[in-house]
Design a protein around this motif. Structure first.
Motif, short mmCIF file in Angstrom:
data_model
loop_
_atom_site.label_atom_id
_atom_site.label_comp_id
_atom_site.label_asym_id
_atom_site.label_seq_id
_atom_site.Cartn_x
_atom_site.Cartn_y
_atom_site.Cartn_z
N UNK A 165 0.80 -1.22 0.00
CA UNK A 165 0.00 0.00 0.00
C UNK A 165 0.83 1.26 0.00
N UNK A 166 2.02 1.24 0.62
CA UNK A 166 2.70 2.49 0.93
C UNK A 166 4.09 2.60 0.30
N UNK A 167 4.39 1.75 -0.67
CA UNK A 167 5.73 1.78 -1.27
C UNK A 167 5.88 2.99 -2.19
N UNK A 168 7.16 3.32 -2.48
CA UNK A 168 7.47 4.61 -3.09
C UNK A 168 7.67 4.51 -4.60
N UNK A 169 6.74 3.91 -5.29
CA UNK A 169 6.84 3.70 -6.73
C UNK A 169 6.97 2.21 -7.02
N UNK A 170 6.52 1.82 -8.24
CA UNK A 170 6.37 0.41 -8.56
C UNK A 170 7.00 0.10 -9.92
N UNK A 171 8.03 -0.76 -9.97
CA UNK A 171 8.74 -1.01 -11.22
C UNK A 171 7.89 -1.80 -12.21
N UNK A 172 8.18 -1.59 -13.47
CA UNK A 172 7.41 -2.17 -14.57
C UNK A 172 7.42 -3.70 -14.54
N UNK A 173 8.45 -4.28 -13.99
CA UNK A 173 8.60 -5.74 -13.99
C UNK A 173 7.87 -6.42 -12.84
N UNK A 174 7.28 -5.65 -11.93
CA UNK A 174 6.68 -6.24 -10.73
C UNK A 174 5.51 -7.19 -11.02
N UNK A 175 4.60 -6.89 -11.95
CA UNK A 175 3.50 -7.83 -12.18
C UNK A 175 3.96 -9.26 -12.49
N UNK A 176 5.02 -9.39 -13.28
CA UNK A 176 5.51 -10.73 -13.58
C UNK A 176 5.97 -11.45 -12.32
N UNK A 177 6.71 -10.74 -11.47
CA UNK A 177 7.21 -11.34 -10.23
C UNK A 177 6.05 -11.75 -9.33
#
Length: 882
Positions: A165-177
């Motif tokens: 909920x509170x992280x400081x931005x989300x990398x493009x590759x995260x959905x795959x992980x």
């Protein structure tokens, strides 16, 4: 406030009023007011409330206090379940369940019972909620591996809801992980914090570059904190439906998004409630409030997974977001407390090397230290929490962090040394030698530092090329160390001279120092200490349009949340120092044959700067080191390179992937990304040439196009913001008087010019990995083992496929090998093993090492697999020795 809420008399008073329905009229009126503010149509919409707790592992409190907050969070949730049969609770972070199990086993058993009942929901699945832009892809995978497997072991199931909920931005590759580690859904609320442009979606499919996607709910509202968000009141606009397969990114004009959606939108609205940050979860007032609405038929109590299943019914009408999720208000965390980021990256690389060597040595009889490695990983993962690693916790937190990394480094060194000692026993060693291990997937050469004057010799007894550096250390050139393999070089004094022919040359005059080899010409201005020429001989091209390797200082006094934010007006606030008391010296302190080193010393206004510019023989890279001392508070430091490149975008390494961002932004969201995160390298290229700027432990960068200077790339070296103020979370808005202690900064970086094509065709990105992952060396004695010098244990081809882990499996002693494709190419990857190894029973597994799918092997020593663009691939196999 917390103490008041916990008063027994107060709670009894609330219960009595609740039984008499005292709160019903007020709750109805208050909810109508809140719904109007939020833009919720109560006649059409269905409200679903989700009780949860977001507890910061450390932030305005130390770890020991987190244990107390965690205890309170679990016990309050259990108490509410006893008192309110409709109450459900969703809780994140396996680390917290582990603490509960270890410290209060009776409470843990009650939690297990409620989980089985379906009222206590397991969400999250990462060990803690880490920062996502500052850690390696393998660290994100380990967060999921250890977190989800803990849930599986203790509760019989992993979490389907990834909750950050509170992280400081989300990398493009995260959905795959997330998808490959058991998640079906993803929740965050942080994207509503943008200060420059709106993030346009609340419910959508978030897509990774490999094509993986995950149903995402990005809800900015909660009962205890909904004010101050830029899209409050616009729920209907941001939860709209779109035509099937509608796909958007930061390349999309916001007007296109605005005009593409229908007037119809999601009617099932999930409202998260419960005290976050400091934990505690839902308080009695909130439960009573929603209870009244529930009795009036205005809402219901559900879990997060149940809510996702509701909106999943509309998934064909939801948009696709195919990009990173960039948070605009936390740009400073890429650079705050860089000393910690240095320790974290070193630990990540060291753990990869320890696991690789330990796995190989386990095949040769060494016990694999599985439990010790897991314990170290979990300590690293804890310190990657999204306030610890970014540098936004109070000063006392970092006292604990420094102790943790001392422990990590001690045990990592011990494990690495043990694996190297075992390797030494199975080698053919004719005499006292230096063992050199290469843990990267390509053959490479490098300079090795030796403290004494005993030379190094090759297999024929020829002295290796060497020189003494300006500090007295001997440098030796070791060539062609095989990928995932080793080479032995004998110690001693050779009678045979090296036949090495240097291509280095240096020319000095009063104005400049010019250094060159067969690839590069570089020139340093003695007056300023800056680089004024970077010329490629093979391309016949000058790569600079102005002074480069130039330090820039700015006043960095963010109006709000300075530990997180860079002052958005920093470029208009340069710090101009008094030039009358400035002293500078510039001299060549090494002149070959292996290396030229130009050292620049500069002093002004209490600041000391030491730069080194280094050029190695036969290398197409210009190397730099920088040391800066005496940095004052609220100062931002950047290094500037104006490159003669007509680029439109800058490519940046991210976790298990690469992303392109605009340097000639047109839309508001593109302009909002004026400080970007990158891992080991960034690259700017045009149709004719480019430059890859490699770094060691710097994440913050900015890049813009200038009509005169073309592609200006800056690396953010350091900053000294104010700490947040300790106490309850509300006080974090008030900066402390305390300033980050670090006033000295050291960084190493390389500039790698390349020809036609980008970093992909020229493989310039490999230099960044060499900078961050040098040879591993150890002195070894004579041994009668079987493995000869020059052996490589395995190979991975082609070069666009990189290894991210070689380890022993969690469930048995089989081997896990994890790869990812880094250039966006459909690829057939070949993994070939040493002739002494027999490979059998190869399966593809997910990131949790589950759900095996059989893979056909070509022969006993080779595996061929197809890997999609940017795909992460995990293999499990049996390896035995002949």
């Amino acid at each position: 406030m917390e103490a008041f809420i916990e008063l027994k008399g107060y709670n009894k008073f609330l219960k009595k009023l609740d039984k008499r329905n005292f709160f019903t009229p007020g709750s109805k009126i208050l909810w109508k007011i809140a719904a109007r503010i939020l833009g919720l149509n109560l006649k059409k919409s269905r409200i679903h409330v989700i009780g949860q707790s977001h507890l910061d592992a450390c932030w305005l409190w130390r770890r020991k206090e987190t244990l107390q907050k965690n205890y309170k969070t679990f016990t309050m949730a259990l108490k509410h379940m006893e008192e309110y049969p409709f109450f459900t609770f969703s809780n994140t972070s396996p680390q917290y369940y582990y603490w509960t199990e270890e410290l209060t086993p009776a409470i843990f058993e009650r939690v297990k019972s409620r989980v089985a009942e379906g009222r206590f929901e397991l969400i999250g699945g990462m060990w803690v909620e880490p920062d996502l832009n500052l850690v390696s892809g393998e660290s994100l995978i380990r967060q999921r591996l250890y977190g989800q497997r803990y849930y599986l072991e203790k509760f019989g199931k992993p979490s389907t809801v990834a909750y950050l909920s509170d992280c400081f931005g989300y990398p493009w590759t995260l959905p795959q992980i997330l998808k490959k580690s058991g998640a079906k859904y993803f929740y965050t609320n942080k994207m509503s914090w943008n200060d420059y442009s709106l993030f346009n979606f609340i419910a959508f499919h978030w897509k990774s570059p490999d094509g993986s996607s995950i149903l995402t709910y990005c809800m900015p509202y909660s009962v205890n904190n909904f004010a101050g968000h830029p899209n409050v009141g616009d729920f209907d606009k941001h939860a709209r439906f779109f035509p099937s397969e509608s796909e958007f990114s930061y390349d999309t004009d916001p007007d296109v998004i605005k005009n593409s959606g229908s007037k119809d939108h999601i009617q099932d609205i999930g409202v998260v409630y419960g005290i976050g940050d400091g934990g505690g979860g839902p308080i009695r007032e909130e439960i009573i409030f929603f209870k009244q609405l529930y009795k009036l038929g205005m809402c219901d109590f559900i879990t997060m997974e149940e809510y996702f299943k509701m909106i999943e019914k509309e998934q064909d009408r939801l948009p696709i977001w195919n990009d990173e999720m960039y948070l605009e208000t936390h740009r400073g965390v890429y650079t705050s407390h860089v000393w910690l980021k240095e320790l974290n990256r070193k630990a990540e690389i060291d753990m990869q090397n320890v696991e690789l060597l330990s796995t190989l040595m386990a095949l040769h009889g060494m016990p694999y230290p599985k439990k010790r490695l897991e314990k170290l990983w979990k300590l690293i993962l804890f310190n990657q929490f999204h306030d610890i690693l970014p540098g936004s916790s109070i000063p006392e937190v970092y006292e604990d962090v420094r102790d943790d990394f001392k422990i990590i480094q001690f045990h990592v060194n011990k494990l690495l040394n043990g694996a190297l000692e075992h390797l030494a026993k199975i080698l053919q060693v004719q005499a006292r030698s230096l063992l050199i291990f290469n843990s990267l997937s390509w053959d490479r050469s490098a300079l090795i530092e030796i403290d004494d004057d005993n030379k190094l010799m090759d297999e024929q007894g020829n002295a290796l090329p060497c020189q003494q550096d300006h500090s007295g250390t001997w440098l030796h050139l070791v060539s062609n160390v095989p990928a995932f393999g080793f080479k032995l070089v004998e110690r001693g004094k050779s009678t045979k001279k090296s036949e090495f022919k240097s291509d280095l040359n240096i020319q000095e005059n009063e104005q400049t120092i010019r250094i060159e080899n067969q690839e590069i010409v570089a020139e340093i201005d003695r007056k300023t200490g800056n680089l004024v020429q970077l010329f490629s001989k093979s391309l016949q091209r000058e790569f600079l349009t102005g002074e480069a390797n130039k330090l820039r200082f700015f006043k960095d006094k963010a109006a709000q949340f300075p530990a997180w934010n860079i002052d958005k007006c920093y470029l208009s606030r340069p710090i101009n120092f008094d030039s009358t008391n400035r002293t500078i010296s510039c001299e060549a302190v090494e002149k070959g044959p292996l290396r030229i080193c130009v050292k620049i010393l500069e002093k002004f206004d209490g600041i000391e700067v030491q730069k080194q510019v280094l050029l190695l023989a036969h290398e197409n890279a210009l190397r730099f080191t920088l040391d800066v001392k005496g940095i004052q508070k609220e100062t931002l430091i950047k290094l500037e390179f104006p490159f003669n490149i007509e680029a439109n975008k800058i490519s940046s390494e991210i976790a298990c992937g690469v992303i392109d961002r605009h340097i000639r932004p047109k839309t508001k969201p593109q302009k909002g990304r004026w400080e970007i995160s990158a891992h080991k390298w960034v690259d700017v290229s045009d149709s004719e040439a480019g430059v890859t700027l490699c770094n060691k432990t710097r994440f913050g960068h900015d890049a813009k196009y200038h009509p005169r200077y073309k592609s200006i790339v800056r690396m953010t070296i350091g900053r000294r913001p104010r700490y947040p103020k300790g106490g309850p979370p509300i006080t974090s808005m008030i900066p402390s008087r305390k300033v980050h202690e670090q006033s000295e900064f050291h960084v190493e970086y390389w500039a790698v010019p390349h020809g036609k094509g980008s970093w992909k065709e020229t493989l310039s990105f490999q230099k960044a990995h060499e900078l961050n992952n040098p040879f591993i060396t150890k002195e070894v004695k004579k041994s009668s083992g079987k493995l000869p010098s020059g052996t490589n244990f395995f190979k991975i081809e082609p070069p666009n496929v990189l290894l991210t882990a070689l380890k022993q499996a969690e469930d048995d002693n089989q081997v896990i090998l994890r790869l990812f494709e880094t250039m966006g190419k459909q690829t057939t990857c070949t993994i070939s093993f040493h002739e002494s190894m027999i490979i059998s029973d190869v399966k593809e597994v997910d990131l949790l090492e589950l759900n095996p799918q059989k893979i056909k092997i070509q022969n006993e020593g080779e595996i061929k697999i197809k890997i999609k663009p940017f795909e992460i691939k995990t293999l499990k196999m049996k390896i035995s020795l002949r």
